[in-house]
Write a protein that holds these residues in place. Structure first.
Motif, PDB file in Angstrom:
ATOM      1  N   HIS A 179      -4.192   3.658  -6.533  1.00  0.00           N
ATOM      2  CA  HIS A 179      -4.414   2.429  -5.703  1.00  0.00           C
ATOM      3  C   HIS A 179      -6.045   2.269  -5.643  1.00  0.00           C
ATOM      4  O   HIS A 179      -6.294   1.085  -6.104  1.00  0.00           O
ATOM      5  CB  HIS A 179      -4.163   2.801  -4.246  1.00  0.00           C
ATOM      6  CG  HIS A 179      -2.646   2.296  -3.909  1.00  0.00           C
ATOM      7  ND1 HIS A 179      -2.264   1.062  -4.079  1.00  0.00           N
ATOM      8  CD2 HIS A 179      -1.603   3.168  -3.413  1.00  0.00           C
ATOM      9  CE1 HIS A 179      -0.911   1.023  -3.479  1.00  0.00           C
ATOM     10  NE2 HIS A 179      -0.501   2.498  -3.224  1.00  0.00           N
ATOM     11  N   GLY A 223       0.690  -1.165  -0.088  1.00  0.00           N
ATOM     12  CA  GLY A 223      -0.033  -0.132  -0.001  1.00  0.00           C
ATOM     13  C   GLY A 223       0.794   1.247  -0.092  1.00  0.00           C
ATOM     14  O   GLY A 223       0.058   2.303   0.255  1.00  0.00           O
ATOM     15  N   GLY A 244      -3.834   1.206   0.655  1.00  0.00           N
ATOM     16  CA  GLY A 244      -3.317   0.258  -0.743  1.00  0.00           C
ATOM     17  C   GLY A 244      -4.625  -0.289  -1.169  1.00  0.00           C
ATOM     18  O   GLY A 244      -5.693  -0.271  -0.984  1.00  0.00           O
ATOM     19  N   TRP A 245      -4.524  -0.648  -2.538  1.00  0.00           N
ATOM     20  CA  TRP A 245      -5.530  -1.123  -3.463  1.00  0.00           C
ATOM     21  C   TRP A 245      -6.026  -2.496  -2.911  1.00  0.00           C
ATOM     22  O   TRP A 245      -7.254  -2.628  -3.066  1.00  0.00           O
ATOM     23  CB  TRP A 245      -4.790  -1.364  -4.884  1.00  0.00           C
ATOM     24  CG  TRP A 245      -4.015  -2.556  -4.960  1.00  0.00           C
ATOM     25  CD1 TRP A 245      -2.639  -2.457  -4.929  1.00  0.00           C
ATOM     26  CD2 TRP A 245      -4.547  -3.951  -4.948  1.00  0.00           C
ATOM     27  NE1 TRP A 245      -2.072  -3.787  -5.032  1.00  0.00           N
ATOM     28  CE2 TRP A 245      -3.110  -4.847  -5.221  1.00  0.00           C
ATOM     29  CE3 TRP A 245      -5.450  -4.570  -5.225  1.00  0.00           C
ATOM     30  CZ2 TRP A 245      -3.059  -6.070  -5.180  1.00  0.00           C
ATOM     31  CZ3 TRP A 245      -5.458  -6.006  -5.224  1.00  0.00           C
ATOM     32  CH2 TRP A 245      -4.107  -6.852  -5.459  1.00  0.00           C
TER      33      TRP A 245
END
Length: 286
Positions: A182, A16, A27-28
């Motif tokens: 992200h 992330g 994060g994603w």
């Protein structure tokens, strides 16, 4: 089909880095995890990714822990750090990732993969320095494509020029996505999983919720973490990269640059041939 347990494996991208919330990286993967489960039954999520991780770290440490966790969904995104090391070996990377994917898939996990842009392009390095890194990243992406096909993974193509050139998606270091980036990755995987027939919650929003770092924040990063990153790479990659750049210049002067591409193609073909049965053809162009 619902997904109740998600494990994320990889490096700083999946950890992330670039999307800081309340003093920690989000994060994603965390954004996607929030959209996997039902409203009354959210999905469990474990992030095994560690900044700086190599394919060896994913193979030796993260994958065994993730297999024990027994996720329905597992992301395996790693390889950029391998291209930035003097120890880079596409054959070893291919074998490791094949074994990681086999272990997770054999344990009942649906896999997520992604191909990534090369760091030389992201950092806008001079051509003699950028070409060796680009050649390495293309080879890594070819391995990822082959494993995606073999294990029926859900694949997100992040090496596209539209992604690389969109500076609003990237953080100050030019190597990690910012919050907007992200979110774009999480939304991309959400769309692909929905198309596969999985029942998901609402997709993550596309617009950042945190203030976009200003010039002062970027300057602070470059003076602290950025400088430390450059110093680490100078002691590891730079001596070899200068040698690779010298070879690029010599072959260019002789008009024999194609030889370097042929060598990379041969190494990639050998790496793919070492995978589990039915190796696909090399695809260096992606």
């Amino acid at each position: 089909m619902r997904l109740s347990r998600f494990a994320a494996l990889g490096d700083s991208l999946t950890e992330g880095v670039g999307d800081r919330v309340d003093g920690a990286w989000r994060g994603w993967a965390a954004l996607l995890a929030e959209a996997l489960g039902a409203t009354d039954e959210p999905a469990e999520f474990r992030n095994f990714a560690v900044s700086g991780a190599l394919s060896r770290d994913v193979h030796q440490t993260q994958a065994p822990a993730a297999v024990a966790y027994a996720p329905d969904l597992a992301s395996v995104i790693v390889g950029v750090n391998d291209t930035l090391r003097h120890t880079f070996d596409i054959h070893d990377l291919a074998v490791r990732l094949d074994e990681v994917c086999a272990a997770l898939s054999g344990n009942g996990s649906r896999l997520l993969t992604a191909c990534l842009p090369d760091p030389g392009a992201m950092l806008a390095l001079p051509a003699p320095l950028a070409r060796p890194l680009a050649r390495r990243q293309r080879a890594v992406n070819a391995v990822v494509h082959a494993l995606t096909e073999r294990y029926g993974a859900v694949h997100l193509h992040l090496a596209d020029v539209s992604w690389v050139d969109n500076r609003t998606l990237w953080s100050a270091d030019r190597l990690h996505p910012g919050e907007r980036g992200h979110r774009a990755i999480a939304r991309g995987f959400h769309e692909l999983l929905t198309a596969e027939g999985f029942l998901l919650g609402a997709a993550p929003g596309s617009e950042p919720e945190q203030p976009v770092p200003g010039r002062a924040a970027k300057a602070v990063w470059l003076a602290t973490a950025g400088t430390a990153w450059v110093a680490r790479r100078c002691t590891d990659l730079l001596p070899q990269l200068l040698g690779l750049a010298g070879a690029e210049v010599r072959h260019w002067a002789r008009g024999t640059s194609a030889r370097l591409d042929h060598l990379a193609e041969n190494a990639l073909s050998s790496a793919l041939a070492s995978l589990s049965p039915g190796p696909p053809l090399a695809r260096m162009g992606e």
